[in-house]
Design a protein around this motif. Structure first.
Motif, PDB file in Angstrom:
ATOM      1  N   ILE A   1      38.736  23.743 -15.570  1.00 14.27           N
ATOM      2  CA  ILE A   1      37.862  24.637 -14.805  1.00 14.27           C
ATOM      3  C   ILE A   1      36.404  24.543 -15.234  1.00 14.27           C
ATOM      4  O   ILE A   1      35.549  25.186 -14.633  1.00 14.27           O
ATOM      5  CB  ILE A   1      38.333  26.108 -14.888  1.00 14.27           C
ATOM      6  CG1 ILE A   1      38.213  26.648 -16.310  1.00 14.27           C
ATOM      7  CG2 ILE A   1      39.728  26.269 -14.343  1.00 14.27           C
ATOM      8  CD1 ILE A   1      38.433  28.143 -16.403  1.00 14.27           C
ATOM      9  N   SER A   2      36.128  23.757 -16.255  1.00  9.12           N
ATOM     10  CA  SER A   2      34.734  23.665 -16.715  1.00  9.12           C
ATOM     11  C   SER A   2      33.895  22.904 -15.683  1.00  9.12           C
ATOM     12  O   SER A   2      34.346  21.971 -15.043  1.00  9.12           O
ATOM     13  CB  SER A   2      34.666  22.964 -18.068  1.00  9.12           C
ATOM     14  OG  SER A   2      35.062  21.628 -17.953  1.00  9.12           O
ATOM     15  N   LYS A   3      32.680  23.359 -15.539  1.00 14.29           N
ATOM     16  CA  LYS A   3      31.756  22.745 -14.584  1.00 14.29           C
ATOM     17  C   LYS A   3      30.785  21.854 -15.350  1.00 14.29           C
ATOM     18  O   LYS A   3      30.511  22.093 -16.529  1.00 14.29           O
ATOM     19  CB  LYS A   3      30.993  23.831 -13.835  1.00 14.29           C
ATOM     20  CG  LYS A   3      31.888  24.691 -12.993  1.00 14.29           C
ATOM     21  CD  LYS A   3      31.127  25.805 -12.328  1.00 14.29           C
ATOM     22  CE  LYS A   3      32.119  26.663 -11.537  1.00 14.29           C
ATOM     23  NZ  LYS A   3      31.527  27.885 -11.056  1.00 14.29           N
ATOM     24  N   PRO A   4      30.268  20.851 -14.706  1.00 12.75           N
ATOM     25  CA  PRO A   4      29.288  19.993 -15.385  1.00 12.75           C
ATOM     26  C   PRO A   4      28.073  20.806 -15.835  1.00 12.75           C
ATOM     27  O   PRO A   4      27.566  21.650 -15.107  1.00 12.75           O
ATOM     28  CB  PRO A   4      28.890  18.971 -14.322  1.00 12.75           C
ATOM     29  CG  PRO A   4      29.997  18.991 -13.326  1.00 12.75           C
ATOM     30  CD  PRO A   4      30.580  20.367 -13.369  1.00 12.75           C
TER      31      PRO A   4
ATOM     32  N   TYR B   1      33.187  26.262 -21.965  1.00 15.22           N
ATOM     33  CA  TYR B   1      34.575  25.955 -21.629  1.00 15.22           C
ATOM     34  C   TYR B   1      35.058  24.625 -22.214  1.00 15.22           C
ATOM     35  O   TYR B   1      36.160  24.573 -22.771  1.00 15.22           O
ATOM     36  CB  TYR B   1      34.796  25.974 -20.123  1.00 15.22           C
ATOM     37  CG  TYR B   1      34.781  27.362 -19.516  1.00 15.22           C
ATOM     38  CD1 TYR B   1      35.001  28.498 -20.285  1.00 15.22           C
ATOM     39  CD2 TYR B   1      34.545  27.544 -18.168  1.00 15.22           C
ATOM     40  CE1 TYR B   1      34.989  29.761 -19.735  1.00 15.22           C
ATOM     41  CE2 TYR B   1      34.530  28.810 -17.603  1.00 15.22           C
ATOM     42  CZ  TYR B   1      34.749  29.908 -18.390  1.00 15.22           C
ATOM     43  OH  TYR B   1      34.748  31.161 -17.841  1.00 15.22           O
TER      44      TYR B   1
ATOM     45  N   SER C   1      28.082  23.006 -18.279  1.00 18.26           N
ATOM     46  CA  SER C   1      28.457  24.160 -19.089  1.00 18.26           C
ATOM     47  C   SER C   1      28.952  23.658 -20.449  1.00 18.26           C
ATOM     48  O   SER C   1      29.568  22.602 -20.548  1.00 18.26           O
ATOM     49  CB  SER C   1      29.550  24.983 -18.410  1.00 18.26           C
ATOM     50  OG  SER C   1      30.758  24.270 -18.368  1.00 18.26           O
TER      51      SER C   1
END
Length: 71
Positions: A22-25, A30, A27
């Motif tokens: 679920i980590s976004k680029p 996470y 960030s």
């Protein structure tokens, strides 16, 4: 899963993988947490293996009474 360490390692693995998915680029929280949870899972699995090994040693020590009968 025979002892609690394996259960905790499984939960840590699943949680770490979910956090990585679920980590976004961009960030940093996470992916870092996910990586730490995966490392904790490896550590817990090692502790579980150590617990099993100590159990086998204990069982082997209890079986050593049979060798005293041959004297």
């Amino acid at each position: 899963m025979q002892n609690g360490a394996y259960s905790l390692a499984f939960l840590s693995t699943v949680s770490g993988l979910v956090l990585l998915m679920i980590s976004k680029p961009g960030s940093s929280l996470y992916p870092s947490l996910g990586t730490v949870l995966l490392l904790v899972a490896v550590l817990l699995a090692g502790i579980g293996k150590g617990i099993e090994w100590l159990g086998y040693v204990k069982e082997g020590a209890l079986d050593s009474d049979d060798t005293d009968d041959h004297r």
